[in-house]
Design an enzyme around this catalytic site. Structure first.
Site, PDB file in Angstrom:
ATOM      1  N   VAL A  54      55.075 -17.439 -51.286  1.00 48.41           N
ATOM      2  CA  VAL A  54      54.942 -18.857 -50.954  1.00 48.41           C
ATOM      3  C   VAL A  54      54.050 -19.069 -49.733  1.00 48.41           C
ATOM      4  CG1 VAL A  54      57.167 -19.437 -51.988  1.00 48.41           C
ATOM      5  CG2 VAL A  54      57.064 -18.895 -49.549  1.00 48.41           C
ATOM      6  N   ASP A  55      53.943 -18.089 -48.856  1.00 48.05           N
ATOM      7  CA  ASP A  55      53.117 -18.242 -47.664  1.00 48.05           C
ATOM      8  C   ASP A  55      51.647 -18.341 -48.049  1.00 48.05           C
ATOM      9  OD1 ASP A  55      52.785 -18.553 -44.964  1.00 48.05           O
ATOM     10  OD2 ASP A  55      53.220 -16.487 -44.426  1.00 48.05           O
ATOM     11  N   ASP A  56      51.157 -17.386 -48.823  1.00 49.95           N
ATOM     12  CA  ASP A  56      49.775 -17.471 -49.308  1.00 49.95           C
ATOM     13  C   ASP A  56      49.572 -18.737 -50.119  1.00 49.95           C
ATOM     14  OD1 ASP A  56      47.858 -14.926 -49.023  1.00 49.95           O
ATOM     15  OD2 ASP A  56      49.923 -14.248 -48.974  1.00 49.95           O
TER      16      ASP A  56
END
Length: 646
Positions: A384-386
């Protein structure tokens, strides 16, 4: 640092010139197909393990090994051993591996650097106090008995999901490392070790006479329970049913086969990739089998050859690098920068994972895929960060052109929110905290629970789409984030070092969600950042802050990337005209190098706190440019508050 003297007089002109030149320097590093990728450096363990991997298989590469030897000697610390990050204290596990690798390369153990290393390792307790992964490597080379390694039966592959330990209950990185390792631990092979290298001289007590291999301090009552269980398993494992054993081996091999991931490798991370090759070897798979050839190719692609020396990356970071470069260049905003971003955006869109339902779906079976991975390809494991950072860049560049990609990414992120409002990086609900206390998990990083930095990025990405605090997902995320604030006003940084990174991430997310800059939590965070500014105008923090009792936000020196994070955090909440921000900008302006970028030796990121640290070579390029361009944009013309997600 190689500071570049200013060649024009006025501050505004100097700032404009710096933004223009640094943007051009970053754009020049773009690959022809539109992406950016910078080297990703860890400590001595990865290149050391690569050397020993070649000796394990008796597939030596003397020319490459010699270059790796140059690298390992160059990063040996003044304390005689090897640290987890630049300027850190000796780490026994890293030092044992580096010493072993150098000895395998032919270094005389009485050479001054080897003698200093050996004496330092022995003074810190010797190889017997190494962590589990190091002791496993030593067992594979016959340097310690297998009882030195906690039992992890391959029959784990057959356990039902309701069982207290199950692969679905640990993080993606743990899963991909553990599954092939289970086969190795079951078969207990011995390295070919063609030169017969040993490291018995690194033990205070001969390894066969060591009675207790549990050297880590107990972190909870669970630790004692699991250690007693391990003692039972040490005796019982040989008596497990042979038919179940064979079934478990087959299931482990099939699990790896499914996720082998081509020339990007199992999990696209070095330890899993090594274990996969060695698993195929112990199972008798032909070395010419396409799976084996491909897995070895994936490993070789992690080598960074600098001519006179070489080292090995733990993984590669092209999606992350490209997304961050796009944000920095969008902030710069000139036509050439925007054109470079357009090429980068088109490259990223093609790599959105839309056709593979990965391991994350075990917790979210009804959720459609739509995320991005960290590497060139890792379809079973997007994060989810990318995804949030890519979405924010695409939406800022052209919300109409990239609407489909952004919306499917947003749907996936929303569905990945954990109970309580936060987000883990790769999985939802990965919070079986007792498992961090099993003997195998002495690194304390078996899980992927929600963290402030990742959650803040998700809040930022969703908020930019108009889903602000009246949206229940964003509201829960904001409530989680505010509850995670430390007593001193900072936020913990799980994936960047450390509280400076976490605080920037949190302030950017809260600003994007429309949280008032006058809230007490925001003012406390601002005060914390201002109090951590160093005399030279910069900010800096090293890996020591991950240990209990160490100060937050402090380090030996200022760094360009951490200074940029502090500035971006302050500017996100209305502090662009604070004199401290101007001092930070002056620090960045005065520390540009001849490349019109910045130099940075310090490690400003982390894989596993207290265990594994990272140096993103691109951080010195993205973040300072981003901060300078934002400062220019906020202090010239009629610019108002920060309106962007990040």
């Amino acid at each position: 640092m190689n500071a570049k003297e200013p060649d024009i007089a006025t501050g505004a002109d100097l700032l404009e010139q710096a933004v223009r030149e640094s943007a051009a320097a970053l754009a020049a590093k773009q690959d022809a197909d539109g992406h950016w990728v910078f080297p990703l450096e860890a400590d001595a363990t990865i290149p050391s393990e690569y050397v020993l991997f070649l000796h394990y298989l008796d597939e030596r590469d003397p020319a490459l090994e010699a270059k790796i030897g140059v690298y390992l000697r160059s990063i040996q610390g003044s304390h005689g051993g090897w640290a987890l990050f630049h300027g850190g204290e000796l780490n026994v596990s890293a030092s044992v591996k580096a010493y072993f690798a150098l000895k395998a390369l032919g270094d005389d153990i009485e050479a001054p650097h080897m003698r200093r290393a050996r004496e330092a390792i022995l003074a810190h307790g010797g190889a017997a106090v190494s962590n589990v992964f190091t002791r496993t490597l030593l067992a594979l080379f016959g340097q310690v008995p297998w009882r030195a390694v906690p039992v992890m039966p391959v029959e784990i592959m057959l356990l039902p999901r309701w069982f207290p330990f199950h692969l679905d209950k640990v993080s993606y990185w743990s899963r991909t490392v553990i599954v092939p390792l289970l086969v190795l631990m079951a078969q207990k092979p011995q390295a070919r070790n063609p030169l017969g290298i040993h490291v018995r001289e690194l033990f205070v007590v001969p390894p066969e006479k060591v009675k207790n291999w549990h050297t880590e301090p107990a972190r909870s009552k669970w630790t004692y329970f699991f250690r007693r269980l391990d003692a039972v398993l040490q005796v019982a494992e040989p008596w497990f049913f042979k038919s179940l054993h064979r079934r478990a081996l087959d299931r482990a091999r099939a699990w790896v086969d499914e996720r082998l991931n081509g020339e990007n490798g199992l999990g696209a991370i070095f330890p899993a990739m090594v274990n996969a090759v060695e698993m195929y070897d112990v199972l008798g798979i032909d070395p010419k089998d396409p799976r084996v050839v491909t897995a070895k190719t994936a490993l070789r692609k992690l080598v960074v050859d600098e001519g006179d020396r070489a080292w090995v990356q733990p993984c590669v970071s092209p999606i992350w690098d490209t997304a961050l470069a796009c944000h920095a260049l969008l902030e710069a905003g000139d036509p050439d920068s925007v054109a470079a971003v357009e090429r980068g955006a088109d490259w990223m869109v093609k790599r959105q994972v839309k056709d593979v339902v990965g391991d994350w779906a075990i917790q979210r079976p009804d959720l459609a895929p739509g995320g991005w991975a960290f590497q060139y390809a890792n379809p079973h494991y997007p994060d989810v960060d990318d995804t949030a950072v890519v979405m924010a860049a695409l939406d800022r560049l052209d919300p109409e052109k990239y609407a489909d990609a952004v919306q499917s990414g947003a749907t996936w992120i929303r569905g990945m929110q954990s109970t309580g409002g936060g987000w883990g990086a790769f999985d939802a609900e990965n919070t079986h905290y007792a498992l961090n206390h099993i003997p195998f998990a002495d690194h304390g990083a078996l899980l992927d629970p929600p963290t402030s930095d990742v959650s803040a990025r998700c809040i930022s990405a969703l908020s930019m789409l108009g889903q602000k605090r009246d949206d229940p997902v964003v509201k829960q995320g904001v409530d989680y984030l505010l509850a995670e604030q430390e007593a001193d006003g900072s936020w913990f940084g799980r994936w960047g070092t450390n509280y400076i990174y976490g605080t920037w991430s949190a302030l950017a997310g809260l600003n994007a969600a429309g949280v008032s800059h006058d809230r007490p939590e925001i003012r406390k965070a601002v005060d914390w950042l201002l109090a951590r500014q160093r005399e030279d105008g910069g900010w800096g923090e090293d890996g020591r802050s991950y240990w209990d009792g160490q100060p937050h936000g402090e380090g030996a020196t200022s760094t360009p990337s951490q200074t940029a994070w502090a500035l971006l955090g302050l500017m996100a909440v209305g502090e662009a005209k604070n004199p401290a921000v101007a001092r930070g900008v002056d620090y960045l302006l005065s520390h540009r190098n001849d490349e019109n970028l910045w130099d940075e030796e310090m490690f400003t990121a982390v894989g596993f706190p207290r265990v594994f640290y990272l140096r993103y070579h691109g951080y010195r390029a993205f973040f300072p440019l981003w901060a300078l361009a934002r400062y220019r944009n906020l202090t010239t013309g009629n610019a108002g508050p920060v309106l962007h997600a990040l």
